[in-house]
Scaffold this motif. Sequence first.
Motif, PDB file in Angstrom:
ATOM      1  N   THR A  27       0.728  -1.047  -0.086  1.00  0.00           N
ATOM      2  CA  THR A  27       0.349   0.581  -0.159  1.00  0.00           C
ATOM      3  C   THR A  27       1.163   1.132  -0.166  1.00  0.00           C
ATOM      4  O   THR A  27       2.160   1.544   0.678  1.00  0.00           O
ATOM      5  N   LEU A  28       0.026   1.992  -0.073  1.00  0.00           N
ATOM      6  CA  LEU A  28       0.977   3.490  -0.604  1.00  0.00           C
ATOM      7  C   LEU A  28       0.658   4.637   0.166  1.00  0.00           C
ATOM      8  O   LEU A  28       0.962   5.658   0.522  1.00  0.00           O
ATOM      9  N   ALA A  29      -0.379   3.961   1.161  1.00  0.00           N
ATOM     10  CA  ALA A  29      -0.801   4.920   2.030  1.00  0.00           C
ATOM     11  C   ALA A  29       0.305   4.926   3.397  1.00  0.00           C
ATOM     12  O   ALA A  29       0.930   3.784   3.475  1.00  0.00           O
ATOM     13  N   TYR A  30       0.336   6.418   4.274  1.00  0.00           N
ATOM     14  CA  TYR A  30       1.357   6.583   5.239  1.00  0.00           C
ATOM     15  C   TYR A  30       2.607   6.837   4.324  1.00  0.00           C
ATOM     16  O   TYR A  30       3.000   6.316   5.409  1.00  0.00           O
ATOM     17  N   ARG A  31       2.619   6.230   3.371  1.00  0.00           N
ATOM     18  CA  ARG A  31       4.325   6.656   2.760  1.00  0.00           C
ATOM     19  C   ARG A  31       4.048   7.987   1.673  1.00  0.00           C
ATOM     20  O   ARG A  31       3.683   8.644   1.365  1.00  0.00           O
ATOM     21  N   ALA A  32       5.033   8.611   2.276  1.00  0.00           N
ATOM     22  CA  ALA A  32       5.842   9.497   1.470  1.00  0.00           C
ATOM     23  C   ALA A  32       5.927   9.609  -0.347  1.00  0.00           C
ATOM     24  O   ALA A  32       6.527   7.939   0.277  1.00  0.00           O
ATOM     25  N   ILE A  33       5.048   9.756  -0.846  1.00  0.00           N
ATOM     26  CA  ILE A  33       6.069  10.032  -2.499  1.00  0.00           C
ATOM     27  C   ILE A  33       6.534  10.678  -2.855  1.00  0.00           C
ATOM     28  O   ILE A  33       6.298  12.193  -3.274  1.00  0.00           O
ATOM     29  N   GLY A  34       7.698   9.935  -3.392  1.00  0.00           N
ATOM     30  CA  GLY A  34       8.154  11.604  -4.110  1.00  0.00           C
ATOM     31  C   GLY A  34       8.306  10.582  -5.918  1.00  0.00           C
ATOM     32  O   GLY A  34       8.450   9.272  -6.757  1.00  0.00           O
ATOM     33  N   TRP A  35       8.147  11.772  -6.592  1.00  0.00           N
ATOM     34  CA  TRP A  35       8.904  12.136  -8.134  1.00  0.00           C
ATOM     35  C   TRP A  35      10.367  12.813  -8.135  1.00  0.00           C
ATOM     36  O   TRP A  35      10.299  13.606  -8.792  1.00  0.00           O
ATOM     37  N   PHE A  36      10.980  11.431  -9.454  1.00  0.00           N
ATOM     38  CA  PHE A  36      12.456  12.234  -9.445  1.00  0.00           C
ATOM     39  C   PHE A  36      12.271  11.915 -11.418  1.00  0.00           C
ATOM     40  O   PHE A  36      11.507  11.094 -11.269  1.00  0.00           O
ATOM     41  N   ARG A  37      13.281  12.994 -11.419  1.00  0.00           N
ATOM     42  CA  ARG A  37      13.904  11.835 -12.988  1.00  0.00           C
ATOM     43  C   ARG A  37      15.452  12.622 -12.972  1.00  0.00           C
ATOM     44  O   ARG A  37      15.987  12.766 -12.280  1.00  0.00           O
ATOM     45  N   GLN A  38      15.517  11.274 -13.877  1.00  0.00           N
ATOM     46  CA  GLN A  38      16.720  11.640 -14.732  1.00  0.00           C
ATOM     47  C   GLN A  38      16.870  11.398 -16.259  1.00  0.00           C
ATOM     48  O   GLN A  38      15.873  10.750 -17.280  1.00  0.00           O
ATOM     49  N   ALA A  39      17.510  12.626 -16.733  1.00  0.00           N
ATOM     50  CA  ALA A  39      18.100  12.790 -17.811  1.00  0.00           C
ATOM     51  C   ALA A  39      19.503  12.242 -18.707  1.00  0.00           C
ATOM     52  O   ALA A  39      20.185  11.940 -17.718  1.00  0.00           O
ATOM     53  N   VAL A  47      11.906  15.833  -8.257  1.00  0.00           N
ATOM     54  CA  VAL A  47      11.045  16.428  -9.102  1.00  0.00           C
ATOM     55  C   VAL A  47      10.025  17.416  -7.955  1.00  0.00           C
ATOM     56  O   VAL A  47       9.641  18.956  -7.472  1.00  0.00           O
ATOM     57  N   LEU A  48       8.946  16.711  -7.771  1.00  0.00           N
ATOM     58  CA  LEU A  48       8.071  16.956  -5.930  1.00  0.00           C
ATOM     59  C   LEU A  48       7.640  15.307  -5.273  1.00  0.00           C
ATOM     60  O   LEU A  48       8.853  14.878  -5.315  1.00  0.00           O
ATOM     61  N   CYS A  49       7.309  16.197  -3.807  1.00  0.00           N
ATOM     62  CA  CYS A  49       7.066  14.961  -3.138  1.00  0.00           C
ATOM     63  C   CYS A  49       5.993  15.354  -1.879  1.00  0.00           C
ATOM     64  O   CYS A  49       5.783  16.297  -2.715  1.00  0.00           O
ATOM     65  N   ILE A  50       5.151  14.109  -1.015  1.00  0.00           N
ATOM     66  CA  ILE A  50       3.805  15.169  -1.084  1.00  0.00           C
ATOM     67  C   ILE A  50       3.915  14.058   0.415  1.00  0.00           C
ATOM     68  O   ILE A  50       4.354  12.734   0.048  1.00  0.00           O
ATOM     69  N   THR A  51       3.497  14.505   1.186  1.00  0.00           N
ATOM     70  CA  THR A  51       2.900  13.556   2.376  1.00  0.00           C
ATOM     71  C   THR A  51       2.313  12.458   2.433  1.00  0.00           C
ATOM     72  O   THR A  51       1.177  12.261   1.556  1.00  0.00           O
ATOM     73  N   ARG A  52       2.132  11.846   3.969  1.00  0.00           N
ATOM     74  CA  ARG A  52       1.593  10.455   3.051  1.00  0.00           C
ATOM     75  C   ARG A  52      -0.453  10.723   3.501  1.00  0.00           C
ATOM     76  O   ARG A  52      -0.776  10.023   2.667  1.00  0.00           O
ATOM     77  N   SER A  53      -0.576  11.438   3.863  1.00  0.00           N
ATOM     78  CA  SER A  53      -1.711  12.124   4.065  1.00  0.00           C
ATOM     79  C   SER A  53      -2.537  13.628   2.615  1.00  0.00           C
ATOM     80  O   SER A  53      -3.142  13.396   2.479  1.00  0.00           O
ATOM     81  N   THR A  90      12.469  16.275 -20.723  1.00  0.00           N
ATOM     82  CA  THR A  90      12.810  15.466 -21.236  1.00  0.00           C
ATOM     83  C   THR A  90      13.504  14.369 -20.295  1.00  0.00           C
ATOM     84  O   THR A  90      14.544  15.430 -19.826  1.00  0.00           O
ATOM     85  N   ALA A  91      12.808  13.670 -19.225  1.00  0.00           N
ATOM     86  CA  ALA A  91      13.324  12.100 -18.906  1.00  0.00           C
ATOM     87  C   ALA A  91      12.650  10.917 -18.944  1.00  0.00           C
ATOM     88  O   ALA A  91      11.791  11.098 -19.308  1.00  0.00           O
ATOM     89  N   VAL A  92      13.544  10.424 -17.968  1.00  0.00           N
ATOM     90  CA  VAL A  92      13.189   9.216 -17.138  1.00  0.00           C
ATOM     91  C   VAL A  92      12.423   9.502 -16.084  1.00  0.00           C
ATOM     92  O   VAL A  92      13.528   9.465 -15.063  1.00  0.00           O
ATOM     93  N   TYR A  93      11.140   9.593 -15.501  1.00  0.00           N
ATOM     94  CA  TYR A  93      10.549   9.491 -14.540  1.00  0.00           C
ATOM     95  C   TYR A  93       9.853   8.897 -13.664  1.00  0.00           C
ATOM     96  O   TYR A  93       9.586   7.694 -13.647  1.00  0.00           O
ATOM     97  N   TYR A  94      10.572   8.854 -12.435  1.00  0.00           N
ATOM     98  CA  TYR A  94      10.528   7.024 -11.175  1.00  0.00           C
ATOM     99  C   TYR A  94      10.260   8.017 -10.149  1.00  0.00           C
ATOM    100  O   TYR A  94       9.794   8.941  -9.790  1.00  0.00           O
ATOM    101  N   CYS A  95       9.060   6.698  -9.856  1.00  0.00           N
ATOM    102  CA  CYS A  95       8.216   7.089  -8.119  1.00  0.00           C
ATOM    103  C   CYS A  95       8.948   6.167  -7.365  1.00  0.00           C
ATOM    104  O   CYS A  95       9.214   5.242  -7.766  1.00  0.00           O
ATOM    105  N   ALA A  96       8.898   7.405  -5.891  1.00  0.00           N
ATOM    106  CA  ALA A  96       9.367   6.718  -5.317  1.00  0.00           C
ATOM    107  C   ALA A  96       8.541   6.176  -3.941  1.00  0.00           C
ATOM    108  O   ALA A  96       7.521   7.134  -3.582  1.00  0.00           O
ATOM    109  N   ALA A  97       8.905   5.619  -3.588  1.00  0.00           N
ATOM    110  CA  ALA A  97       7.567   5.360  -1.834  1.00  0.00           C
ATOM    111  C   ALA A  97       9.452   4.999  -0.599  1.00  0.00           C
ATOM    112  O   ALA A  97       9.367   4.376  -0.489  1.00  0.00           O
TER     113      ALA A  97
END
Length: 126
Positions: A27-39, A47-53, A90-97
């Motif tokens: 589950t992604l609940a209770y986890r901060a999520i970040g978006w990253f990119r790599q050219a 790039v951005l992140c969001i808190t669990r709520s 332009t990049a490969v975009y990754y999400c991370a938990a």
Amino acid sequence: VQLQASGGGLVQAGGSLRLSCSTSVGTLAYRAIGWFRQAPGKERDGVLCITRSGYRTSYADSVKGRFTISRDNTNNTVYLQMNNLKPDDTAVYYCAADQMRLTQQCSRDKTSYVFWGQGTQVTVSS
């Protein structure tokens, strides 16, 4: 947690894309999520992140006013809405938990994240 990033593609400058980050295991609940990119030839940048709520977010200066991060914990998905895209995006975009936390925090530092998706390619033509 197994993350899947999707929604990438080829778009002209000024166009929009919406990326999704979801998981079929865990589950992604209770986890901060970040978006990253790599050219090509560059470091992977936060790039951005969001808190669990979803109450707090953090944006890199390069995307402020153009990109928006949001989450739907009911559907176990985090979104990255990208508007007014530029060739430099332009990049490969990754999400991370992150690991599960009780605190409301997120970071754009890649060392803060435990789980990573496979990445989705975003190409912006001029």
